[in-house]
Write an enzyme that holds these catalytic residues in place. Sequence first.
Site, PDB file in Angstrom:
ATOM      1  NE  ARG A   1      -3.704  -0.354   0.059  1.00 17.82           N
ATOM      2  CZ  ARG A   1      -4.512  -0.348  -1.001  1.00 17.82           C
ATOM      3  NH1 ARG A   1      -4.442  -1.316  -1.908  1.00 17.82           N
ATOM      4  NH2 ARG A   1      -5.374   0.626  -1.164  1.00 17.82           N
TER       5      ARG A   1
ATOM      6  CG  LEU B   1       2.506   3.686   3.930  1.00 19.47           C
ATOM      7  CD1 LEU B   1       3.759   3.326   4.708  1.00 19.47           C
ATOM      8  CD2 LEU B   1       1.253   3.382   4.751  1.00 19.47           C
TER       9      LEU B   1
ATOM     10  CG  HIS C   1      11.655  -0.821  -4.617  1.00 21.28           C
ATOM     11  ND1 HIS C   1      10.287  -0.900  -4.803  1.00 21.28           N
ATOM     12  CD2 HIS C   1      12.196  -0.631  -5.845  1.00 21.28           C
ATOM     13  CE1 HIS C   1      10.019  -0.737  -6.092  1.00 21.28           C
ATOM     14  NE2 HIS C   1      11.158  -0.577  -6.739  1.00 21.28           N
TER      15      HIS C   1
ATOM     16  CD  GLU D   1      13.640  -8.498  -2.218  1.00 18.62           C
ATOM     17  OE1 GLU D   1      12.797  -8.266  -1.334  1.00 18.62           O
ATOM     18  OE2 GLU D   1      13.336  -8.669  -3.416  1.00 18.62           O
TER      19      GLU D   1
HETATM   20  C1  GAR Z   1       9.758  -8.567  -2.128  1.00 18.91           C
HETATM   21  O1  GAR Z   1      10.434  -8.871  -3.323  1.00 18.91           O
HETATM   22  C2  GAR Z   1       9.823  -7.070  -1.861  1.00 18.91           C
HETATM   23  O2  GAR Z   1      11.032  -6.481  -2.248  1.00 18.91           O
HETATM   24  C3  GAR Z   1       8.699  -6.578  -2.729  1.00 18.91           C
HETATM   25  O3  GAR Z   1       7.672  -7.518  -2.561  1.00 18.91           O
HETATM   26  C4  GAR Z   1       8.249  -8.798  -2.282  1.00 18.91           C
HETATM   27  C5  GAR Z   1       7.621  -9.328  -1.031  1.00 18.91           C
HETATM   28  O4  GAR Z   1       8.001 -10.654  -0.799  1.00 18.91           O
HETATM   29  N1  GAR Z   1       8.294  -5.266  -2.336  1.00 18.91           N
HETATM   30  C6  GAR Z   1       7.841  -4.351  -3.179  1.00 18.91           C
HETATM   31  O5  GAR Z   1       7.703  -4.554  -4.374  1.00 18.91           O
HETATM   32  C7  GAR Z   1       7.488  -3.028  -2.541  1.00 18.91           C
HETATM   33  N2  GAR Z   1       7.283  -2.035  -3.536  1.00 18.91           N
HETATM   34  P1  GAR Z   1       7.830 -11.297   0.644  1.00 18.91           P
HETATM   35  O6  GAR Z   1       6.383 -11.050   1.077  1.00 18.91           O
HETATM   36  O7  GAR Z   1       8.094 -12.756   0.422  1.00 18.91           O
HETATM   37  O8  GAR Z   1       8.810 -10.662   1.564  1.00 18.91           O
END
Ligand code: GAR
Length: 204
Positions: free
Chosen positions: A99, A101, A117, A182
């Site tokens: 979401r 913010l 990100h 990540e």
């Molecule tokens: C991750 O790759 C994160 O970087 C991305 O969503 C995924 C969540 O995976 N976030 C975004 O795109 C934010 N704009 P997870 O629920 O397995 O951590």
Amino acid sequence: MSPDRQTGAKRVAILISGSGSNMVALADSMSGDHPARPVLVLSNRPGAGGLARAEALGIATAAVDHRAFEGDRARFEAALGEVLAAAEPDVICLAGFMRILTPAFTRAWAGRVLNIHPSLLPKYPGLHSHARALEAGDAEAGCTVHEVTEALDGGPILGQARVPVLPGDTPETLAARVLVEEHRLYPAVLRRFVTGDRTPVLFG
Ligand code: GAR
């Protein structure tokens, strides 16, 4: 009284929308001599897989369903903020929280909110970052942890991890390679951040 209030450890709330693999990496990292502990996993989706994973880890969970607010972001964020405030977090980690913010929220929690990100910001803020990196013919991709400000995916960078783009990569194969990083990067940045060290963590 929760253990962290006895030890003085920093209190970390984690906001998710989906499977929560980054949340698990963060939560797993906060043990032993780590200066922080997870106190809440909060989702805007009551069915998010990450909530069950958090429960299995013994972390308090909550959901504030954004759909109940019918597009009224201010009311949604007020409800979200109330649940968060009750957990008294020192740091809020957005971990796949999908979401946007508003400035009212980001100002209220300024200096305490981190986000991960899946791109090498400032490249590809917003959605579909892996597809956009492939379309651009980039030789490398990666992920960024940054402080959350009112600029979408635009706050000060606290860490980045790089991976090569390989021949034949699809958005899915690239996303999987980046996700591994990540899970290394976010805990490393959090550990530094809770000690007041904002030196960027650079991997790869
Ligand atoms: C991750 O790759 C994160 O970087 C991305 O969503 C995924 C969540 O995976 N976030 C975004 O795109 C934010 N704009 P997870 O629920 O397995 O951590």
